[in-house]
Design an enzyme around this catalytic site. Structure first.
Site, PDB file in Angstrom:
ATOM      1  N   ASP A 182       0.824  -1.222   0.000  1.00 13.52           N
ATOM      2  CA  ASP A 182       0.000   0.000   0.000  1.00 13.52           C
ATOM      3  C   ASP A 182       0.857   1.270   0.000  1.00 13.52           C
ATOM      4  OD1 ASP A 182       1.046  -0.051   2.530  1.00 13.52           O
ATOM      5  OD2 ASP A 182      -0.844   0.394   3.554  1.00 13.52           O
ATOM      6  N   ARG A 208      11.423  26.644   0.743  1.00 16.42           N
ATOM      7  CA  ARG A 208      10.985  27.851   0.031  1.00 16.42           C
ATOM      8  C   ARG A 208       9.778  28.489   0.715  1.00 16.42           C
ATOM      9  NH1 ARG A 208      11.285  25.594  -6.062  1.00 16.42           N
ATOM     10  NH2 ARG A 208      11.031  23.649  -4.931  1.00 16.42           N
ATOM     11  N   LYS A 256      13.848  40.256  -9.591  1.00 17.71           N
ATOM     12  CA  LYS A 256      12.933  39.289 -10.221  1.00 17.71           C
ATOM     13  C   LYS A 256      11.561  39.357  -9.569  1.00 17.71           C
ATOM     14  CE  LYS A 256      12.797  34.708  -9.039  1.00 17.71           C
ATOM     15  NZ  LYS A 256      13.269  33.312  -8.925  1.00 17.71           N
TER      16      LYS A 256
END
Ligand code: R5P
Length: 301
Positions: A37, A96, A192
């Site tokens: 499983d 992050r 950015k």
């Protein structure tokens, strides 16, 4: 009697082997299996009672599985009365998401730090965290190593020219600053803005005209950031364009995009297993000597 035992999880045994070879150790035996499983089942086949146990496990590629596997391995060592548990995590995933920047979002870096400690970690060794403040999410000692020195050595081996270091985003300034100090050169920034998971808008702050540039970042995932930064440098008149990332995640068609871009060469370390990728644009440098050197003083034979 040996006082330390090293084990590798299933994410990157080649790196674990390289580290223990450098230390003059061998990897401990263990069974790593999954039930039909999908549930993970492990067994340490070494006596770890009163010993310093080290696990090497990178959390790239299939982070959920590898994280769970590491937690289960640590639980096994804890229940077998290990004296201490050091986790060597060359790439620590989930970093992050390190702050609550909008309502309803988690801080996964903190969650992962909590999980590692709950499972029994007494020390953590990581390479180039996405943000330095993640160190503070742990209540246990964190050894945070940086990859710029080995990139500097690798670059000098193939080029004696002058290189300007470029950070592709404001968050990467610290890495770029360390790199520019090592190369004794100047640093240029890109502002950015992420428009979506795949799209970024960029503005260059500084001058790269007629210069060789080394774009440095902590990680490359889809390649969007590096490629956009390289094209911007090209447009602004850069000469040769190289890149360097500590963690080459290279998801989806990242390598194809990089190969088709203005990047001539991309240095990456083996914090992530990229041995299945065959590309002349990649210049791999091993992180194993840095890890081994750091661990050397931490264990007893
Ligand atoms: C972002 O803050 C990181 O430092 C990297 O620039 C980013 O995660 C790279 O992702 P991608 O390769 O998908 O642009």
């Amino acid at each position: 009697m040996t006082h330390s035992v090293f084990f590798s999880g299933s994410s990157h045994p080649a790196l674990a082997q390289e580290v223990v070879n450098l230390l003059g150790f061998s990897l401990g035996s263990l069974k790593l299996e999954t039930f039909p499983d999908g549930e993970i089942r492990v067994q340490l086949l070494e006596d770890v009672r009163d010993k310093e146990v080290f696990f090497v496990q990178s959390l790239a590629d299939n982070p959920n599985f590898y994280l769970m596997e590491l937690l289960i391995l640590m639980d096994a060592a804890k229940r077998a009365l290990a004296k201490s548990i050091t986790v060597v995590i060359p790439y620590l995933a989930y970093c992050r998401q390190d702050r609550k920047d909008k309502p309803g979002v988690p801080i996964t870096a903190k969650l992962v730090a909590n999980l590692l400690q709950a499972a029994g970690a007494s020390h953590v060794l990581v390479i180039d965290l996405h943000a330095d403040q993640v160190e503070g999410f742990f209540e246990i000692p964190v050894e945070h190593l940086h990859f710029e020195k080995i990139i500097g050595e690798a670059l000098r081996k193939i080029s004696s020219e002058k290189w300007v270091v470029v950070s592709p985003d404001i968050g990467g300034v610290k890495i770029a600053r360390r790199m520019s100090k090592i190369l004794a050169t100047e640093m240029v920034l890109i502002n950015k803005e992420r428009l979506s998971s795949f799209e970024v808008s960029m503005v260059l702050i500084g001058d790269v005209k007629g210069k060789n540039v080394l774009i440095i970042d902590d990680l490359c995932s889809t390649g969007g950031t590096l490629v956009a930064a390289a094209e911007l440098c090209k447009k602004k008149g850069a000469k040769k364009i190289f890149g360097a990332v500590a963690h080459g995640l290279f998801v989806q068609d990242a390598i194809k995009k990089i190969e088709a871009s203005s990047l001539e060469l991309l240095f990456t370390t083996n914090t992530v297993d990229t041995s299945h990728i065959h590309s002349s644009v990649l210049q791999r440098v091993s992180i194993a000597p840095l890890i081994a050197e750091t661990l050397k003083n931490r264990f007893r034979r």
